[in-house]
Design an enzyme around this catalytic site. Structure first.
Site: not given
Ligand code: SUD
Ligand code: ADP
Length: 299
Positions: A10, A95-96, A98-99, A101-102, A104, A137
């Site tokens: 997201k 990306p981990v 990274g903002g 939501a991986g 989530s 999230d």
């Protein structure tokens, strides 16, 4: 037998952050847009709960019970009085830290996959309730599309969106801790009046119209200043994208990934190339959204 679920990342096109609540969270007006960058979560029966992960960032993903996918399986199993004896494999492309939501996404994906594997037939409401327990999230990762998140972000209503928007994402070296970024935001605003967060009418109009220029004029992220304060090098990445012609340059959620809104796919490739050669980021990705949330692809 196994079940595979694909779950998108997201970007937050609006992230309005209210005052700190007594429970340590912040009320938000959080407008999520799901974009076509995906983690793929596969679950299969096993003797005991086990998590594995593949992909370039796999070494940054915890494989113990703190993994959101493991927590999702345990939460669903507990509700249905069964063992969470499942092997969860995550093909990680988001990306981990990274903002985007991986984690989530993996939580929502594992939940949907285990529900199908075990035949628990949890209602949509039950699944959303478990998602909200896992993280603010996670409900959005299940539903996808475009949605407004109120409360701490978990109370979702769909947002009408009249087209697809193209984005370039600049992935930074290392992650940023979400609580640390919220904490920095509180620190920077300590002496200011912080209003209750509200969705922007101009943003809603731009999304409904599918108009990237109007959207670029309406996006906002109250966590951006905090993310840049903790990671000053993000300023150079934002400037590089702006100089390359992006319509809008912003931090994605709590960062440190930066997100660049562009008019179409050709512009996306141009801005992506400029960012790649700028030397201000670790990797560059192009994606469009909105796209659907967690979706079963096999099983
Ligand atoms: C900032 C956002 C924007 O969508 O995402 P990321 O950019 O990190 O992906 C979210 O609010 C992150 O949501 P999520 O990562 O699920 O957070 P949670 O696990 O629920 O909470 C982690 C911590 O973040 C802070 N937090 C989170 C949500 C919220 N509304 N207020 C907060 O203050 C709290 O310190 C909390 O303990
Ligand atoms: N399945 C998962 N994938 C990635 N990170 C996870 C996962 N489960 C738990 N985490 C933890 O969550 C933290 C935040 O990761 P992530 O969800 O990728 O970023 P963000 O919260 O910035 O969107 C990671 O540093 C990691 O410790």
């Amino acid at each position: 037998m196994s079940v595979t679920v694909r779950v998108p990342a997201k970007v937050n096109v609006q992230l309005a952050v209210g005052p700190l609540r007594p429970d340590g969270f912040h009320d938000l007006a959080n407008v999520f847009l799901a974009v076509g960058l995906y983690d793929v979560v596969t679950v299969a029966p096993a003797d005991e709960l086990r998590v594995t992960c593949s992909g370039p960032d796999a070494d940054k993903v915890p494989l113990d019970p703190s993994n959101l996918a493991a927590r999702a399986a345990l939460a669903l199993a507990a509700r249905h009085g069964r063992e969470a004896n499942v092997h969860i494999h995550i093909e990680k492309d988001i990306p981990v830290a990274g903002g985007m939501a991986g984690g989530s996404a993996d939580g929502a994906g594992a939940l949907l996959a285990c529900d199908a594997l075990w035949g628990t037939q949890a209602s949509r409401e039950d699944l959303l309730e478990i998602c909200a327990e896992l993280g603010s999230d996670v409900p959005f990762s299940l539903v996808g599309g475009t949605a407004l998140g109120r409360g701490r972000g978990e109370l979702l209503t769909p947002v009408e969106t009249g087209g697809s928007f193209w984005w370039v994402f600049a992935v930074a070296d290392g992650g940023l801790s979400t609580p640390a970024v919220y904490g920095e935001c509180d620190r920077l605003r300590a002496d200011s009046f912080v209003p209750e967060p509200d969705p922007s009418p101009a943003l809603m109009d731009a999304l409904r119209a599918g108009d990237p220029v109007a959207l670029a004029g309406a996006v906002s992220n109250d966590l951006q200043e905090a993310a840049v304060s903790l990671r000053p090098s993000l300023r150079a990445t934002l400037d590089a994208g702006t100089e390359a012609g992006a319509l809008a340059a912003m931090v994605s959620g709590s960062g440190p990934t930066t997100a660049f809104l562009v008019s179409d796919e050709a512009e996306a490739e141009k801005v992506a190339e400029a960012l790649r050669s700028s030397g201000t980021c670790r990797a560059v990705r192009v994606a469009a959204g909105p796209v659907p949330g967690a979706t079963i692809t096999v099983g």
